[in-house]
Design a protein around this motif. Sequence first.
Motif, PDB file in Angstrom:
ATOM      1  N   UNK A  38     -13.799 -14.541 -10.702  1.00  0.00           N
ATOM      2  CA  UNK A  38     -14.944 -13.682 -10.979  1.00  0.00           C
ATOM      3  C   UNK A  38     -15.296 -12.787  -9.803  1.00  0.00           C
ATOM      4  N   UNK A  39     -15.215 -13.346  -8.598  1.00  0.00           N
ATOM      5  CA  UNK A  39     -15.564 -12.544  -7.415  1.00  0.00           C
ATOM      6  C   UNK A  39     -14.656 -11.339  -7.262  1.00  0.00           C
ATOM      7  N   UNK A  40     -13.355 -11.559  -7.452  1.00  0.00           N
ATOM      8  CA  UNK A  40     -12.406 -10.455  -7.325  1.00  0.00           C
ATOM      9  C   UNK A  40     -12.696  -9.413  -8.406  1.00  0.00           C
ATOM     10  N   UNK A  41     -12.918  -9.908  -9.614  1.00  0.00           N
ATOM     11  CA  UNK A  41     -13.209  -9.029 -10.744  1.00  0.00           C
ATOM     12  C   UNK A  41     -14.444  -8.182 -10.456  1.00  0.00           C
ATOM     13  N   UNK A  85      -3.022  -6.899  -5.388  1.00  0.00           N
ATOM     14  CA  UNK A  85      -2.834  -8.345  -5.452  1.00  0.00           C
ATOM     15  C   UNK A  85      -2.542  -8.793  -6.881  1.00  0.00           C
ATOM     16  N   UNK A  86      -3.243  -8.219  -7.848  1.00  0.00           N
ATOM     17  CA  UNK A  86      -2.984  -8.533  -9.258  1.00  0.00           C
ATOM     18  C   UNK A  86      -1.543  -8.230  -9.625  1.00  0.00           C
ATOM     19  N   UNK A 109       1.077  -7.934  -7.642  1.00  0.00           N
ATOM     20  CA  UNK A 109       2.015  -8.822  -6.931  1.00  0.00           C
ATOM     21  C   UNK A 109       2.045 -10.193  -7.586  1.00  0.00           C
ATOM     22  N   UNK A 110       0.881 -10.724  -7.907  1.00  0.00           N
ATOM     23  CA  UNK A 110       0.818 -12.051  -8.523  1.00  0.00           C
ATOM     24  C   UNK A 110       1.512 -12.042  -9.886  1.00  0.00           C
ATOM     25  N   UNK A 111       1.457 -10.901 -10.578  1.00  0.00           N
ATOM     26  CA  UNK A 111       2.104 -10.817 -11.887  1.00  0.00           C
ATOM     27  C   UNK A 111       3.626 -10.787 -11.799  1.00  0.00           C
ATOM     28  N   UNK A 112       4.154 -10.156 -10.725  1.00  0.00           N
ATOM     29  CA  UNK A 112       5.592  -9.913 -10.724  1.00  0.00           C
ATOM     30  C   UNK A 112       6.374 -10.651  -9.648  1.00  0.00           C
ATOM     31  N   UNK A 113       5.697 -11.177  -8.642  1.00  0.00           N
ATOM     32  CA  UNK A 113       6.415 -11.873  -7.574  1.00  0.00           C
ATOM     33  C   UNK A 113       6.080 -13.354  -7.652  1.00  0.00           C
ATOM     34  N   UNK A 114       7.023 -14.153  -8.122  1.00  0.00           N
ATOM     35  CA  UNK A 114       6.714 -15.559  -8.363  1.00  0.00           C
ATOM     36  C   UNK A 114       7.103 -16.537  -7.264  1.00  0.00           C
ATOM     37  N   UNK A 115       8.261 -16.337  -6.591  1.00  0.00           N
ATOM     38  CA  UNK A 115       8.570 -17.300  -5.528  1.00  0.00           C
ATOM     39  C   UNK A 115       7.480 -17.254  -4.460  1.00  0.00           C
ATOM     40  N   UNK A 116       6.947 -18.400  -4.112  1.00  0.00           N
ATOM     41  CA  UNK A 116       5.746 -18.444  -3.279  1.00  0.00           C
ATOM     42  C   UNK A 116       5.922 -17.787  -1.917  1.00  0.00           C
ATOM     43  N   UNK A 117       7.056 -18.077  -1.250  1.00  0.00           N
ATOM     44  CA  UNK A 117       7.286 -17.501   0.070  1.00  0.00           C
ATOM     45  C   UNK A 117       7.351 -15.993   0.031  1.00  0.00           C
ATOM     46  N   UNK A 129       4.744 -13.087   1.596  1.00  0.00           N
ATOM     47  CA  UNK A 129       5.208 -12.021   2.481  1.00  0.00           C
ATOM     48  C   UNK A 129       4.790 -10.659   1.936  1.00  0.00           C
ATOM     49  N   UNK A 130       4.980 -10.449   0.635  1.00  0.00           N
ATOM     50  CA  UNK A 130       4.626  -9.157   0.047  1.00  0.00           C
ATOM     51  C   UNK A 130       3.118  -8.926   0.140  1.00  0.00           C
ATOM     52  N   UNK A 131       2.329  -9.971  -0.100  1.00  0.00           N
ATOM     53  CA  UNK A 131       0.874  -9.844   0.026  1.00  0.00           C
ATOM     54  C   UNK A 131       0.486  -9.459   1.447  1.00  0.00           C
ATOM     55  N   UNK A 132       1.130 -10.127   2.410  1.00  0.00           N
ATOM     56  CA  UNK A 132       0.812  -9.838   3.810  1.00  0.00           C
ATOM     57  C   UNK A 132       1.170  -8.395   4.161  1.00  0.00           C
ATOM     58  N   UNK A 133       2.359  -7.946   3.733  1.00  0.00           N
ATOM     59  CA  UNK A 133       2.781  -6.572   4.004  1.00  0.00           C
ATOM     60  C   UNK A 133       1.824  -5.575   3.368  1.00  0.00           C
ATOM     61  N   UNK A 134       1.362  -5.879   2.149  1.00  0.00           N
ATOM     62  CA  UNK A 134       0.429  -4.977   1.469  1.00  0.00           C
ATOM     63  C   UNK A 134      -0.884  -4.886   2.220  1.00  0.00           C
ATOM     64  N   UNK A 135      -1.348  -6.021   2.735  1.00  0.00           N
ATOM     65  CA  UNK A 135      -2.593  -6.016   3.492  1.00  0.00           C
ATOM     66  C   UNK A 135      -2.436  -5.161   4.747  1.00  0.00           C
ATOM     67  N   UNK A 136      -1.311  -5.337   5.427  1.00  0.00           N
ATOM     68  CA  UNK A 136      -1.033  -4.542   6.628  1.00  0.00           C
ATOM     69  C   UNK A 136      -0.995  -3.057   6.268  1.00  0.00           C
ATOM     70  N   UNK A 137      -0.324  -2.747   5.163  1.00  0.00           N
ATOM     71  CA  UNK A 137      -0.207  -1.354   4.716  1.00  0.00           C
ATOM     72  C   UNK A 137      -1.584  -0.744   4.465  1.00  0.00           C
ATOM     73  N   UNK A 138      -2.412  -1.429   3.699  1.00  0.00           N
ATOM     74  CA  UNK A 138      -3.734  -0.896   3.355  1.00  0.00           C
ATOM     75  C   UNK A 138      -4.619  -0.767   4.592  1.00  0.00           C
ATOM     76  N   UNK A 139      -4.621  -1.803   5.422  1.00  0.00           N
ATOM     77  CA  UNK A 139      -5.448  -1.737   6.628  1.00  0.00           C
ATOM     78  C   UNK A 139      -4.930  -0.662   7.576  1.00  0.00           C
TER      79      UNK A 139
END
Lengths: 108, 126
Positions: free
Chosen positions: A8-11, A72-73, A75-83, A87-97
């Motif tokens: 809910x918070x993200x939404x 994030x939505x 990535x969570x939909x299409x990238x399933x292997x946890x590791x 990594x993709x989430x971290x790279x995206x955060x770096x990119x946006x920041x």
Amino acid sequence: MRSGLQGFRAWLLQRLTALFLVLGSLLLLVLMLCPPADNYESWKAWMEQPLTIVAIGLFSISLVLHAWVGVRDVIVDYVHPLGLRLMVLALSAVYLLGNLIWLLWILL
Amino acid sequence: MQEDSRPVFLNLFQIRLPLPGIVSLAHRVSGVLLVLAMPLVLYLLMLSLRTPDDFRSVLECLHSPLFAIVLLCVLWSFWHHLLSGIRFLLLDIDIGLGRTSSWQSALVVLVAGILAALLSLLGIML
């Protein structure tokens, strides 16, 4: 996957930033229709005004938060292997920041 | 994680999406494109404020026919994401949930987005 920003918070964050961004976009459109500057000097002067800088800064922070929830939505939909996902989430955060910091550098 | 044996069919080109579904997919695609376009927009902004010559280069770039395709993609992404986003916000407060009204609003958003993109491209290039 747990993270600080769940369900809910993200939404809600996505919707609230969306509203702010809609207003900002409308303002942006009005400015494009009646430009406050038409040459380098007046453009630079306008962009150096505190009001302009604050408005753009607020808009961009809102944009980065909004984009983060969206990305994030996806990535969570299409990238399933946890590791790989982490990594993709971290790279995206770096990119946006990184983009945000670059913008602040340009403005100031 | 246990192996999931449920069937999966994700061939987007074979799935016949209803119109609201296409608008929703385009909303996601346009969002991703906008995020990817961020550095480009920032670069143009940076140049426009650096020196008078760079400012002129930015204006030339915005008017160049070669850049027009890129510009159109970014403009469409912006407009479609904005308009379909507003449609989603309205759906969130239960406006336009019915089957026909959601189909109609999807069509309006899709067409308006394309028109607005073309109009803004013309506005920038002329």
